[in-house]
Design an enzyme around this catalytic site. Structure first.
Site, PDB file in Angstrom:
ATOM      1  N   GLU A 147       0.821  -1.223   0.000  1.00 41.16           N
ATOM      2  CA  GLU A 147       0.000   0.000   0.000  1.00 41.16           C
ATOM      3  C   GLU A 147       0.850   1.267   0.000  1.00 41.16           C
ATOM      4  O   GLU A 147       0.828   2.056   0.954  1.00 41.16           O
ATOM      5  CB  GLU A 147      -0.948   0.010   1.198  1.00 41.16           C
ATOM      6  N   GLU A 304      -6.537  -7.522  -0.467  1.00 45.66           N
ATOM      7  CA  GLU A 304      -6.951  -7.467   0.939  1.00 45.66           C
ATOM      8  C   GLU A 304      -8.386  -6.993   1.028  1.00 45.66           C
ATOM      9  O   GLU A 304      -8.791  -6.069   0.321  1.00 45.66           O
ATOM     10  CB  GLU A 304      -6.136  -6.418   1.711  1.00 45.66           C
TER      11      GLU A 304
HETATM   12  C1  GLA Z   1      -3.992  -2.277   5.162  1.00 45.30           C
HETATM   13  C2  GLA Z   1      -2.645  -2.953   5.221  1.00 45.30           C
HETATM   14  C3  GLA Z   1      -2.640  -4.206   6.038  1.00 45.30           C
HETATM   15  C4  GLA Z   1      -3.465  -4.030   7.272  1.00 45.30           C
HETATM   16  C5  GLA Z   1      -4.857  -3.639   6.887  1.00 45.30           C
HETATM   17  C6  GLA Z   1      -5.794  -3.512   8.048  1.00 45.30           C
HETATM   18  O1  GLA Z   1      -4.773  -2.652   4.130  1.00 45.30           O
HETATM   19  O2  GLA Z   1      -2.123  -3.227   3.963  1.00 45.30           O
HETATM   20  O3  GLA Z   1      -1.303  -4.498   6.365  1.00 45.30           O
HETATM   21  O4  GLA Z   1      -2.895  -3.032   8.053  1.00 45.30           O
HETATM   22  O5  GLA Z   1      -4.802  -2.381   6.269  1.00 45.30           O
HETATM   23  O6  GLA Z   1      -7.087  -3.164   7.628  1.00 45.30           O
END
Ligand code: GLA
Length: 662
Positions: A147, A304
Site C-alpha cells: 500500500e 486485501e
Molecule cells: C492495510 C494494510 C494491512 C493491514 C490492513 C488492516 O490494508 O495493507 O497491512 O494493516 O490495512 O485493515
C-alpha cells in the site's frame, strides 16, 4: 502466475507465531481451499537483523512448507517497514510533516520517500530476497512493498524539497515556465532561483493552488519511482515472475494517481475495506471494483479485504450474516480473479490485534471460519470465471488530478467532494444494473455510447477535446456542475463556465451560486437541488428543468444540447437522488444503454463474459426472494444445478452465479 481458477488466500504472517503453529496453519489453509498467500510483507527486521546480514532460515521454512502443501506464495519485498536499526543509523530518513515535525519510528511506513538511504536499503533487501527466491517453486508473484503512500504519501523535509525541485525542472524546463504555470505574480510568489522553491509547508494563508497540485503529482511520482526501482531489481533476478503492489482504490485514499501506476504493474491488485458508517457499502465495493478493473484493463486481484471488523475506524463494525460471502463474490463479479484477506490468522499482539482475520481468535469454532471454508468452496466452483471480461457501454471520466484540484482550499464551496459527486451519479446506475467502466478523460472512448463527467473540475486541453469530440462524433456526454472550469495548471478557463465544455453543452454561466449545507432549491419538473447552482444562460441548449425557487428561479438547472452527431447534457446542480436517478435513466435510455438484466429492487446484477458463456452474478441485498429471468440454457454455478424454465430465484442475502451458454 497466480494459481489455476480463482486465487484464494490472505496475508500470512507466520513470523508472528511460534513454529508449532505453522503446521496447523497450512492444514487449515488446505481445509479452506486457500491456494495463495502473501508472505514476508512486514518481516524486514527479522530478515536483516543487522545491516547487510541476512537470516533467511525462517522464510526458507515457510516457503518450503507452503510449497509442500500446494499453496503458492505471493512473496513480498518487506520494504514498507524498515527496522529500528535503520532509523538509528539514518534519522534523516524519517519523514517530516508539513508543520516541520519529524516523525519517529516504532510503527510502519514511516520513512521519507525521497531518502537516498531508504532507497539504498530497500533495494538491498529487495535484491537479497530476489536472489534467494527468484527460482523458488512456491513463488508465483512479487508483492512489492505494501500500500504505497498509505501512511507516508508526503514528506516535507529538505531532501524531499530538493527532489521536488528536480521533478519541477523536468516538468517545466525553466523557471519562467514554472512562474507562468503557477501564476506567481499573485501575492509576490515569483521565484528567481530554483532553490527558493520548497514543498507547500504550513503557511499563514492559503498556498498557491498549482504549487499544491504539482506537489501531489510529485508525491505520487516519487513513490512510483520507488516501486519501479524495486521492480527492476526483481525483474532482473526473475524475469518471468509477475509483480504487483496493492492499490488502495477506496473511499478515503487519494494520494496516488493510479492511471500512472497501473501500466507499471504486471497484474493490478487492490485492497478494499468497508466504511462502518456507510449503509450501502455494496455500492462502494462495486464502485471500487469498477475503477480497479478499469485501471487493470481486465481482471485483477483483490489483495486485501476483511472477514469482519477492521481496527482503524472509530467504531469497527462486524459483518452481518452472509455479508462476508456477498462482499467477496461482489468483487469477483466486478472482475476480481482472486480473493484475499488481511489476514490469515488474527494477531494476538501488535497494533492490529483487534482486526478480523480468516482464522479468528476463537479458532475454527467460529462463524467466520465456517464462512471462510464455505467461501473457499464457492470460489472453487467459480474457477471457469477466471479471465472473463466485463463489457460496458458507459464510461465515467475519472481523474486524480481533477480530484486533487477540486478539493484544494479556496473553492467556491468546500462541500463539493469529488468522490461524493461521482458516487451520487454512480449509485443510480448501480441500482439499475448498468455496467460501467471508468476511464481517464484522454482515453479512447470509441467503445462507449455514454460518457459521464460528473466532477471533472480540472481537464487538460487534449482530454477536453477528446470528450467533446466523443459527443460530436455521435456519443452522449453528460457533464456535471463545476466541470471543465480549470486547465491542467489549475488556471480558470475564461469566458464563462463550464469553460472547456461550454460550446459543446451549448450553455454559458457567468456566476456560480453554491448552496449552504442543508439548503435546497425546488426544481420545476419536481424534486430538489442542493450543493450547487449556477446562473446558466442557454446558448443553443434546451432547458430540461429549471429552478423553481431561490435567486435563480427560472434559470436552467439541467440542459440538453444536440452537438454534432451527438448529445451533450449539463447537470448544473446536484439533484436529489430520485431526480438524479430519473435524469440518468433518461440520459442512458436515449443513448441506447440497457442494464445487464432487469432485476427486482435490491438485486445487483453484474455480468462477466467468457469465451463461450456469460456469467451473471445476482446478489440479493433486499429482504425478500427475488426472481430473475435468465437464458434458456443456464446452470447455477455455485450449486451446479441446471436452471429450469429460465427463471432463477435469489433468496434474501444470497448470491447466485448463473452460467448462460452463448
Ligand atoms: C492495510 C494494510 C494491512 C493491514 C490492513 C488492516 O490494508 O495493507 O497491512 O494493516 O490495512 O485493515
Amino acid at each position: 502466475m497466480i494459481p489455476e481458477g480463482i486465487a484464494y488466500g490472505g496475508d500470512y504472517n507466520p513470523e508472528q507465531w511460534p513454529e508449532e503453529v505453522w503446521a496447523e496453519d497450512v492444514r487449515l489453509m488446505r481445509e479452506a481451499g486457500v491456494n495463495m498467500v502473501s508472505v514476508n510483507i512486514f518481516a524486514w527486521a527479522l530478515l536483516e537483523p543487522r545491516e547487510g546480514e541476512y537470516d533467511f532460515t525462517r522464510l526458507d521454512k515457510i516457503l518450503g512448507l507452503l510449497h509442500e502443501n500446494g499453496i503458492a506464495a505471493d512473496l513480498a519485498t518487506p520494504t514498507a517497514a524498515p527496522p529500528a536499526w535503520f532509523f538509528r543509523k539514518h534519522p534523516e530518513a524519517l519523514p517530516v510533516d508539513k508543520d516541520g515535525r519529524r516523525l519517529s519510528y516504532g510503527s510502519r511506513q514511516t520513512f521519507c520517500p525521497s531518502s537516498p538511504a531508504y532507497r539504498e536499503a530497500a533495494l538491498r533487501i529487495t535484491g537479497a530476497v530476489a536472489a534467494r527466491y527468484a527460482d523458488h517453486p512456491a513463488v508465483v508473484m512479487w508483492h512489492i512493498h505494501n500500500e504505497y503512500g498509505c501512511h507516508n504519501a508526503e514528506c516535507h523535509c529538505d531532501v524531499s524539497a530538493a527532489s521536488f525541485r528536480r521533478w519541477l525542472r523536468s516538468r517545466y524546463g525553466d523557471l519562467a515556465a514554472l512562474n507562468d504555470a503557477w501564476g506567481t505574480t499573485f501575492w509576490s510568489q515569483w521565484y528567481y532561483d530554483w532553490d527558493e522553491i520548497i514543498p507547500p509547508r504550513a503557511t499563514g494563508a492559503v498556498p498557491n493552488p498549482t504549487h499544491q497540485l504539482d506537489w501531489r503529482r510529485f508525491c505520487s511520482d516519487e513513490l512510483l519511482s520507488l516501486y519501479k526501482a524495486e521492480r527492476e531489481v526483481l525483474r532482473e533476478a526473475a524475469p518471468s515472475v509477475p509483480a504487483t503492489t496493492n492499490f488502495m482504490v477506496m473511499y478515503n485514499f487519494d494520494a496516488l494517481d493510479y492511471w500512472r501506476w497501473a501500466p507499471e504493474l504486471d497484474f493490478v491488485s487492490n485492497d478494499h475495506y468497508l466504511r462502518s458508517t456507510d449503509p450501502e457499502s455494496e455500492i462502494d465495493i462495486a464502485l471500487s471494483g469498477d475503477i480497479v478493473r478499469s485501471l487493470a484493463g481486465g481482471p485483477w486481484l483483490l489483495m486485501e479485504h476483511s472477514t469482519g471488523a477492521v481496527n482503524w475506524q472509530p467504531v469497527n463494525r462486524a459483518k452481518t450474516a452472509g455479508e462476508l460471502r456477498r462482499n467477496a463474490l461482489a468483487h469477483v463479479a466486478r472482475g476480481a480473479d482472486g480473493i484475499a484477506y488481511f489476514q490469515w490468522r488474527a494477531a494476538k499482539a501488535g497494533a492490529e490485534q483487534w482486526h478480523s482475520a480468516m482464522l479468528p481468535h476463537a479458532g475454527t469454532d467460529s462463524q467466520i471460519w465456517r464462512d471462510v471454508v464455505a467461501l473457499g468452496a464457492d470460489l472453487k466452483a467459480l474457477a471457469e470465471v477466471r479471465g472473463s471480461s466485463s463489457p460496458a457501454s458507459v464510461a465515467v471520466a475519472w481523474d486524480w488530478n481533477a480530484r486533487w484540484a477540486l478539493e484544494l482550499p479556496s473553492q467556491p464551496s468546500e462541500s463539493v467532494r469529488y468522490l461524493d459527486v461521482v458516487r451520487s451519479w454512480y449509485e443510480p446506475l448501480w441500482r439499475s444494473g448498468v455496467a460501467v467502466d471508468f476511464v481517464h478523460p484522454s482515453a479512447d472512448l470509441s467503445q462507449y455510447r455514454l460518457v459521464l463527467a460528473p466532477a471533472l473540475y480540472l481537464v487538460d486541453d487534449a482530454s477536453a477535446a477528446n470528450l467533446t469530440g466523443f459527443a460530436a462524433g455521435g456519443g452522449t456526454l453528460a457533464v456535471g456542475f463545476h466541470s471543465g472550469a480549470v486547465d491542467a495548471n489549475c488556471h480558470i478557463r475564461l469566458g464563462g463556465y463550464p469553460g472547456a465544455f461550454r460550446e459543446t453543452l451549448g450553455v454559458s454561466t457567468d456566476e456560480v451560486f453554491p448552496l449552504l449545507p442543508g439548503e435546497t432549491l425546488s426544481l420545476d419538473g419536481g424534486g430538489t437541488a442542493s450543493l450547487w447552482s449556477e446562473r446558466v444562460r442557454l446558448a443553443g441548449a434546451e432547458a430540461v428543468t429549471s429552478y423553481g425557487s431561490g435567486p435563480l428561479t427560472g434559470v436552467p438547472a439541467v440542459t440538453r444540447h444536440t452537438y454534432g452527431d451527438g448529445t451533450a447534457w449539463y447537470l448544473a446542480t446536484h439533484p436529489d437522488p430520485g431526480t438524479l436517478a430519473g435524469l440518468l435513466d433518461r440520459i442512458r435510455t436515449e443513448a441506447g444503454v440497457e442494464p445487464v438484466r432487469e432485476t427486482p429492487e435490491g438485486v445487483e446484477a453484474v455480468l462477466r463474459r467468457g469465451e463461450d458463456a456469460d456469467y451473471l452474478f445476482l446478489i440479493n441485498h433486499g429482504e425478500g426472494d427475488a426472481s430473475v429471468q435468465v437464458a434458456e440454457r443456464a446452470t447455477e454455478l455455485l450449486t451446479a444445478r441446471s436452471i429450469e424454465g429460465g427463471l432463477v430465484t435469489v433468496a434474501p442475502g444470497d448470491v447466485v452465479v448463473v452460467r448462460e451458454a452463448r
